[in-house]
Enzyme design. Sequence first.
Site, PDB file in Angstrom:
ATOM      1  N   HIS A   1       1.382   4.352  -2.936  1.00  0.00           N
ATOM      2  CA  HIS A   1       1.412   5.825  -2.875  1.00  0.00           C
ATOM      3  C   HIS A   1       2.579   6.357  -3.698  1.00  0.00           C
ATOM      4  CE1 HIS A   1      -1.793   6.663  -0.154  1.00  0.00           C
ATOM      5  NE2 HIS A   1      -1.291   5.965   0.839  1.00  0.00           N
TER       6      HIS A   1
ATOM      7  N   HIS B   1       0.832  -1.201   0.000  1.00  0.00           N
ATOM      8  CA  HIS B   1       0.000   0.000   0.000  1.00  0.00           C
ATOM      9  C   HIS B   1       0.873   1.260   0.000  1.00  0.00           C
ATOM     10  CE1 HIS B   1      -3.322   2.685   1.399  1.00  0.00           C
ATOM     11  NE2 HIS B   1      -2.317   3.286   2.014  1.00  0.00           N
ATOM     12  N   GLU B   2       1.890   1.266   0.863  1.00  0.00           N
ATOM     13  CA  GLU B   2       2.789   2.435   0.927  1.00  0.00           C
ATOM     14  C   GLU B   2       3.515   2.633  -0.405  1.00  0.00           C
ATOM     15  OE1 GLU B   2       2.681   4.555   3.308  1.00  0.00           O
ATOM     16  OE2 GLU B   2       1.308   3.277   4.425  1.00  0.00           O
TER      17      GLU B   2
ATOM     18  N   ASP C   1      -4.629   1.229  -2.046  1.00  0.00           N
ATOM     19  CA  ASP C   1      -5.215  -0.069  -1.692  1.00  0.00           C
ATOM     20  C   ASP C   1      -5.305  -0.964  -2.925  1.00  0.00           C
ATOM     21  OD1 ASP C   1      -5.491   0.564   0.936  1.00  0.00           O
ATOM     22  OD2 ASP C   1      -7.679   0.779   0.923  1.00  0.00           O
TER      23      ASP C   1
ATOM     24  N   GLU D   1      -5.921   7.020  -1.101  1.00  0.00           N
ATOM     25  CA  GLU D   1      -5.899   5.794  -0.281  1.00  0.00           C
ATOM     26  C   GLU D   1      -6.512   4.631  -1.051  1.00  0.00           C
ATOM     27  OE1 GLU D   1      -4.183   5.456   2.365  1.00  0.00           O
ATOM     28  OE2 GLU D   1      -3.697   7.590   2.318  1.00  0.00           O
TER      29      GLU D   1
END
Length: 417
Positions: free
Chosen positions: A283, A279-280, A361, A357
């Site tokens: 980004h 997930h990070e 995801d 977000e």
Amino acid sequence: MTLTVFAWTVLGLILLKWAAQLWLDHLNKEHVHAHAAAVPDAFKEIVDEPTYKKSVDYTLAKARLEQIETAFSVIVLLIVLFSGVLPLAFHWFQTHFGSSAWSSAAFLLSVGLGLSLLGMPFDWYAQFRLEERFGFNTTAQKTWWLDRLKGLLLGIVIGYPLLVLMLKIVEWTGRWWWLWAWAALLAFQLVMTVLAPVLILPLFNKFTPLPESSLRERLMQLAQRTRFRARSIQVMDGSKRSRHSNAFFIGFGQFRKIVLFDTLIQQLLEPELEAVLAHEIGHYRRKHIPKMLVFSALGSLLGFYILSVLAREPWFYRAFGFEPGNVAHAFLLFGLLAGVITFWFSPIMHWWSRRYEYQADAFAADVMKEPRSLIGALRKLNEKNLSNLTPHPIYSGFYYSHPTLLEREEALNRPGR
Ligand SMILES: [Zn+2]
């Protein structure tokens, strides 16, 4: 002092924001109460009855403290703005230290530090009473006071020269000072994003490389698979302060490091940790960070422009008892007042951040080839952090930068995602 039209407007805006905050709190409290009797169906799989009850109590306790804190800060702001204490304090400052940029910057810094000192009892109470009661606090008193002291010193070492520079730029550059000041601030922020991880974070936390292990192997493979170049994976001793958990990365280019809270490693299984890291990385791959930086740079450009317009208007100073002419006072007033306007933009900002977000995801589920690990991680994190599972939609619009657990699960499970 008699209030001018502008002063009345400001007073109205402050009270309007406060009223909105009280209304949002009320709305959210009702919403939480309405769902408090039993675990809502959607969460039956996720949390047990006692944990759910505890999360409701935690949410309400935090809301109560926040309400008191907000009331306190509104009253302080009103006193500071309308009692004439600021011009008086400045007058005293000027008689003792003159009216150079150095002295004006010291005045601004003192006001800022004074205000944050007033908020300290609330921080202390939140940590050692509220967080303690719900089992989150692991901070020793000594650590807490040392943190405050380090924060104060950093504020002086970094904040003071920056303020002096801003005021000097006004002296040096004339009419277009706001453009120059903005550029200087931007350059400063960029330097800080590089330096802060190296110089500032280690003042507060210990970072140790994640030792050779199946977890390390797995995370390094993920980094390779997603073409995310990272020099190392570091474990941060988040447990020194709190049982809350997190993951992030720091630095640029080849200096990039992945950081996991030790608390996160304790709470999650290996595939779940991998999903959180994915997930990070999402980004990063979707370029959210530079996009956010550009957006906030444009925001501060607008801020500086408005400040420069206000700083030319005698009524701006006189509304709060200052004699026009010293731009430092405009900086101060602008700093105190900006929040009554920016508050109303928070739903847009949060809407945008929530979109990111969802994208991160989706990225994580793609590289994991399944959404289950991320869902598992999110469920555990929500449970362990006692997150409010049922915030009111309008309330979460104003205050939540992340979608709720349910929203994220729905998005992850959507066919054809
Ligand atoms: Zn995220």
